[in-house]
Design a protein around this motif. Structure first.
Motif, PDB file in Angstrom:
ATOM      1  N   GLY A 234      33.459  -4.856  20.375  1.00 22.95           N
ATOM      2  CA  GLY A 234      33.556  -6.184  20.288  1.00 22.95           C
ATOM      3  C   GLY A 234      32.684  -6.748  21.440  1.00 22.95           C
TER       4      GLY A 234
ATOM      5  N   SER B 298      34.762  -0.527  16.058  1.00 18.97           N
ATOM      6  CA  SER B 298      33.564  -0.867  16.900  1.00 18.97           C
ATOM      7  C   SER B 298      33.596  -1.485  17.957  1.00 18.97           C
TER       8      SER B 298
ATOM      9  N   LYS C  70      40.673  -6.669  13.940  1.00 15.93           N
ATOM     10  CA  LYS C  70      39.729  -7.393  13.581  1.00 15.93           C
ATOM     11  C   LYS C  70      39.708  -8.654  14.621  1.00 15.93           C
ATOM     12  N   ASP C  71      38.602  -9.037  15.140  1.00 10.91           N
ATOM     13  CA  ASP C  71      38.559 -10.372  15.716  1.00 10.91           C
ATOM     14  C   ASP C  71      39.994 -10.554  16.855  1.00 10.91           C
TER      15      ASP C  71
ATOM     16  N   ARG D 147      34.736 -11.558  19.150  1.00  9.24           N
ATOM     17  CA  ARG D 147      34.533 -10.954  17.745  1.00  9.24           C
ATOM     18  C   ARG D 147      34.300  -9.361  17.839  1.00  9.24           C
ATOM     19  N   GLN D 148      35.134  -8.683  16.799  1.00  6.48           N
ATOM     20  CA  GLN D 148      35.069  -7.390  16.581  1.00  6.48           C
ATOM     21  C   GLN D 148      35.346  -7.045  15.151  1.00  6.48           C
ATOM     22  N   LYS D 149      34.508  -6.188  14.609  1.00  3.47           N
ATOM     23  CA  LYS D 149      34.369  -6.036  13.076  1.00  3.47           C
ATOM     24  C   LYS D 149      35.541  -5.065  12.888  1.00  3.47           C
ATOM     25  N   ASN D 150      35.859  -3.991  13.545  1.00  3.62           N
ATOM     26  CA  ASN D 150      37.107  -3.332  13.270  1.00  3.62           C
ATOM     27  C   ASN D 150      37.616  -2.483  14.399  1.00  3.62           C
TER      28      ASN D 150
ATOM     29  N   GLU E 244      30.671 -14.890   8.886  1.00  7.10           N
ATOM     30  CA  GLU E 244      32.176 -14.393   8.796  1.00  7.10           C
ATOM     31  C   GLU E 244      33.153 -15.346   9.353  1.00  7.10           C
TER      32      GLU E 244
END
Lengths: 264, 255
Positions: free
Chosen positions: B22, B20, B116-117, B14-17, B55
């Motif tokens: 992850g 950021s 993302k992700d 999971r990685q917001k953007n 999310e």
């Protein structure tokens, strides 16, 4: 940038440099292995010592050997540089789990190359440096001219020095000649009585084998040589000649001297 | 979608953007049918996350027929998962065991930054294509059939190269994140056909230059790319690209 420097600094161009220098080093290994097979001749090192004089005095061979040193450095420099660039291309985050569908040696060419670079440094300081700058003893061989066989040998005293690497003279009896030559053979004998050095050499040859089982075939692919008619030949040469025959021949040399030493 | 009885533990990146940091999140999932595709299993997981007010996981997908090249996912250490010649959308849960832990990561390459992700930006591939992966044809009336003879072998070979869907599994599988298999397939499919001859030399030069500038690594000929390619693109393409590129550099009129 001209088209040539542009080509050689592209990813494919850098690989071309690694491939061409690598293939040159492969051909050197063939010559080196064949020449050193003279170590196995039971003439107390006469053939090998005379071969050493030839290899270190012949102007053509000398020129090629300086090229060889340069090629080793170029091959290593570009190999490490590519490994660095390739690592950077991976990005900053590593995979948590990798199940890579490729051979170990193909993924570790830089590691194997580092091992080989260390090997080359030790090997050259052990023999090349000693021969060129060290104080090797001289050995005198008396040869029967009619038979061509060695009838007598004599180790020259430690302080004996010639202006050249070899001196050859016809003896007064006109049936024999005497050759006095720098004795690299005895250097090999002494060096390989050390089991640690023998082990180091054998491991070095394992690294050669692993490096070349991928390296030769990979170099051909980089040159664009991939064709159903010739691929079986490339595979055969890469595996049997470069990954098996040559490393085994080289590894046999220190083992031969070590076994000889044990039997004394 | 038939209800099933597989229970799985998923460790998903999971990685917001892109900016950021992850990390892995672990999810437990029950009632998975072995007949579901891997993406359908992710749909079930996302529905669950939405119902829990969390999310959902972002992942790329489009045709779900194995032909568009949109889906990605690095599954248990392999792009597109454990099967050979299969995209993630065509991978089914029967390829896993009940109770398995499955690690899912995005493609990792400097030239494929995470959006993302599990979604990565693969527009670097588009830019390689824009650099030369096309033929310029003045359109007009349709030509007579067979006015341009093409040997069956050439057509077949070109088709094998053209099967590349540009998913990026080759880059993901490569220890160098090299795009050589992709670029070589795209150069090959055109250089093998008469329509591709006009721009043949400049194409190889420009596409390789773009590939290098995107930050992809060089090829070490490990063969991991071809082994993981869902379309089983052959390494012969890479040898052909090397020939095309070096031959072009030596002979083209571009100085």
């Amino acid at each position: 940038m001209s088209w040539l420097t542009q080509t050689l600094s592209s990813s494919i161009g850098k690989k071309l440099i690694v491939a061409l220098t690598g293939l040159f080093l492969c051909t050197f290994l063939i010559v080196h292995a064949v020449g050193n097979l003279q170590l196995f001749k039971s003439d107390e090192g006469l053939a090998f010592n005379m071969y050493t004089v030839f290899m270190t005095t012949n102007p053509l061979i000398k020129t090629i050997s300086y090229g060889l040193y340069a090629f080793i450095l170029i091959h290593a420099f570009y190999g490490f540089y590519l490994a660095y660039v390739n690592r950077k291309a991976r990005g900053t985050t590593n995979y948590a789990r990798i199940n890579n569908q490729s051979s170990w040696s193909s993924r570790n060419m830089a590691v194997l190359g580092t091992v080989l670079l260390v090997f080359i440094i030790v090997h050259m300081s052990e023999f090349w440096y000693e021969y060129k700058f060290g104080h090797l003893p001289y050995k005198s061989y008396t040869i029967d001219l009619a038979q061509g066989t060695v009838v007598n040998t004599e180790n020259m005293p430690a302080d004996f020095v010639l202006n050249s690497k070899m001196e050859e003279k016809l003896n007064d009896d006109n049936t024999t000649k005497t050759i006095i030559v720098k004795d690299l053979y005895v250097e090999a004998q002494e060096a390989f009585s050390n089991p640690l050095l023998v082990l180091f050499y054998v491991l070095g040859m394992v690294a050669v084998s692993l490096h070349l089982i991928h390296g030769f075939r990979s170099a051909m692919q980089t040159l664009g040589a991939n064709h159903p008619k010739y691929n079986p030949l490339f595979d055969f040469v890469g595996v049997w000649l470069f990954a098996i025959l040559i490393p085994v021949a080289f590894a046999a040399m220190p083992i031969y001297f070590f076994v000889q030493h044990l039997m004394q | 979608m038939s209800a099933g009885n597989m229970s799985l533990t998923l460790k998903v990146w999971r990685q917001k953007n892109g900016k950021s940091e992850g990390n892995f999140e672990t999810y437990s999932l029950d009632g998975i049918s072995p007949d579901m595709s891997f993406l359908e299993m992710f749909d079930v997981l996302n529905e669950k996350l939405v119902s829990e007010n969390k999310e959902p996981i972002a992942f790329d997908h489009d045709c779900r027929e194995g032909i568009c090249g949109t889906c990605s996912m690095y599954i248990n250490g392999r792009p597109h998962g454990p099967l050979k010649g299969v995209t993630t959308c065509q991978l089914h849960m029967r390829s896993f065991q009940d109770g398995d832990t499955i690690v899912v990561e995005p493609w990792r390459a400097a030239a494929f930054p995470v959006v993302k992700d599990l979604v990565v930006d693969r527009t670097s591939f588009d830019r390689i294509i824009s650099a030369g992966g096309f033929v310029s044809i003045n359109t007009g009336n349709a030509r007579d059939a067979n006015s341009l003879p093409i040997p069956k072998e050439s057509a077949d070979e070109a088709f094998m190269s053209a099967a590349c869907i540009g998913c990026g599994a080759c880059v993901a599988a490569c220890k160098n994140s090299s795009a050589m298999l992709f670029t070589s397939a795209k150069v090959s499919q055109l250089s093998l056909l008469p329509q591709g001859q006009a721009e043949r030399k400049i194409r190889a030069e420009k596409m390789v230059a773009q590939m290098d500038s995107e930050g992809f690594g060089a090829c070490t000929n490990t063969g991991a790319c071809s082994a993981e390619c869902p379309k089983e693109i052959s390494l012969d393409n890479i040898a052909r690209l090397n020939r095309e590129y070096l031959g072009s550099k030596i002979t083209s009129s571009l100085v």
